[in-house]
Design a protein around this motif. Structure first.
Motif, short mmCIF file in Angstrom:
data_model
loop_
_atom_site.label_atom_id
_atom_site.label_comp_id
_atom_site.label_asym_id
_atom_site.label_seq_id
_atom_site.Cartn_x
_atom_site.Cartn_y
_atom_site.Cartn_z
N ARG A 198 -80.32 -61.96 99.85
CA ARG A 198 -80.43 -62.78 101.06
C ARG A 198 -81.89 -62.98 101.47
O ARG A 198 -82.31 -64.09 101.82
CB ARG A 198 -79.64 -62.12 102.20
N LEU A 199 -82.66 -61.89 101.41
CA LEU A 199 -84.08 -61.98 101.78
C LEU A 199 -84.86 -62.85 100.80
O LEU A 199 -85.76 -63.60 101.20
CB LEU A 199 -84.68 -60.57 101.85
N ARG A 200 -84.51 -62.75 99.51
CA ARG A 200 -85.20 -63.57 98.50
C ARG A 200 -84.93 -65.05 98.73
O ARG A 200 -85.85 -65.89 98.70
CB ARG A 200 -84.77 -63.16 97.10
N GLU A 201 -83.67 -65.38 98.95
CA GLU A 201 -83.32 -66.79 99.16
C GLU A 201 -83.92 -67.31 100.46
O GLU A 201 -84.35 -68.48 100.53
CB GLU A 201 -81.80 -66.93 99.17
N LYS A 202 -83.98 -66.45 101.48
CA LYS A 202 -84.59 -66.85 102.74
C LYS A 202 -86.08 -67.16 102.54
O LYS A 202 -86.63 -68.06 103.20
CB LYS A 202 -84.42 -65.75 103.78
N ALA A 203 -86.72 -66.42 101.63
CA ALA A 203 -88.14 -66.64 101.35
C ALA A 203 -88.36 -67.81 100.39
O ALA A 203 -89.51 -68.20 100.14
CB ALA A 203 -88.75 -65.38 100.76
N GLY A 263 -78.15 -54.76 97.10
CA GLY A 263 -78.52 -55.93 96.31
C GLY A 263 -78.27 -57.23 97.04
O GLY A 263 -79.07 -58.17 96.96
N GLY A 264 -77.16 -57.29 97.77
CA GLY A 264 -76.87 -58.49 98.54
C GLY A 264 -77.90 -58.75 99.63
O GLY A 264 -78.27 -59.90 99.91
N GLU A 265 -78.38 -57.67 100.26
CA GLU A 265 -79.42 -57.82 101.29
C GLU A 265 -80.71 -58.34 100.67
O GLU A 265 -81.39 -59.22 101.23
CB GLU A 265 -79.67 -56.47 101.98
N LEU A 266 -81.09 -57.80 99.51
CA LEU A 266 -82.31 -58.26 98.84
C LEU A 266 -82.16 -59.70 98.37
O LEU A 266 -83.12 -60.48 98.44
CB LEU A 266 -82.63 -57.34 97.66
#
Length: 293
Positions: free
Chosen positions: A26-31, A21-24
């Motif tokens: 991070r990817l969401r916030e990066k996008a 969940g933390g990886e997802l």
């Protein structure tokens, strides 16, 4: 976090799920996207996305693929690792995976499941040889000396599970291990002289593997930043992936999962390593101690 799992009602938050969940997240916030936007892509609700990002629910492969597409994550290695992490979490929840064959692992189950899919492990040990580098006799002597086993019959399966873990060091895509061990751990006669002689010989042999870096922090190093606790940092392949810090004490298992904790322990590990002997000199010291036995 001082527990492997958290429970709320019928839901369980696991270390593996929180990592995913933390990886997802991070990817969401990066996008630059929001939880409602992610929910719309999944035909779900924003609260469900929040639960996914906090590790409260197991994730399905189709949902991960949809979110990766939405976030612009197209690298097949990154997507594949997230899918493997999700699969490992589902297996862990359903008591599947080789590590669940060994009830004697107890609180180590979550760690072993995470280690099984990691790419890099850095460990600092002040009192014992790291588990990935132990011989069976050494691991057995540690277990017997611990004296806390309710069922002595669990010791042999525990030793077997430790040997199974070491397969990662010789796998097709081997785990990268960087271990710093205090000189005191090498001189402690765990199991007696013969057991320690064989253990030290094993350390010399395994240190020759290209994916293993072994350093010894000598007594002469004096005071150092690792005197208060031992710890292990579990890392993953892609840049920006969050590290997880694992600490095992006599009373509890501690997981540190924030970026701040990971940065602090990585810095501490590097400072300890700088005080250690170079790998070649470390091997020479191990051989000298072995000859003394």
């Amino acid at each position: 976090m001082a527990a492997d799992e958290f429970r709320r009602g019928g839901s369980v938050s696991t270390v593996l799920a929180r990592k995913l969940g933390g990886e997802l997240l991070r990817l969401r916030e990066k996008a630059g996207l929001t939880q409602p936007q992610a929910a719309e892509a999944l035909s779900a609700t924003a609260p469900k996305v929040a639960k996914m990002e906090r590790g409260w629910v197991p994730l399905r492969d189709p949902d991960i693929r949809v979110l990766c597409d939405l976030y612009g994550t197209t690298d097949p290695e990154v997507v594949g690792r997230l899918l493997k992490l999700a699969r490992t979490d589902r297996e862990r929840r359903k008591a599947k995976g080789w590590w669940n064959q060994y009830p004697g692992l107890h609180s180590l189950v979550e760690y072993v499941a995470l280690e099984d899919i990691a790419t890099n492990v850095r460990t600092w040990q002040s009192a014992i040889i790291p588990g990935l580098l132990q011989t069976a006799d050494y691991a057995r002597a540690l277990a017997v000396g611990n004296g806390s086993w309710e069922d002595p019959d669990e010791i042999e399966p525990f030793v077997e599970s430790r040997m199974t873990r070491q397969g990662r060091l010789k796998a097709e895509n081997p785990l990268e291990l960087w271990a710093v061990v205090h000189e005191g751990a090498l001189r402690q006669l765990v199991g007696g002289r013969e057991v320690m002689h064989a253990q030290l010989s094993h350390l010399v042999d395994v240190s020759r593997q290209p994916n293993v870096k072994l350093q010894v922090l000598p007594f002469l190093a004096g005071a150092h930043p690792g005197m208060t606790s031992a710890f292990t940092i579990v890392s993953f392949a892609e840049p920006g992936a969050m590290d997880v810090v694992y600490m095992d004490t006599s009373s509890s298992t501690l997981w540190l999962e924030s970026e701040e904790d990971a940065v602090r322990h990585n810095n501490t590990f590097e400072r300890i390593a700088r005080g250690g002997l170079a790998p070649r000199d470390s091997t020479a010291l191990i051989e000298r101690i072995r000859k003394e036995l």
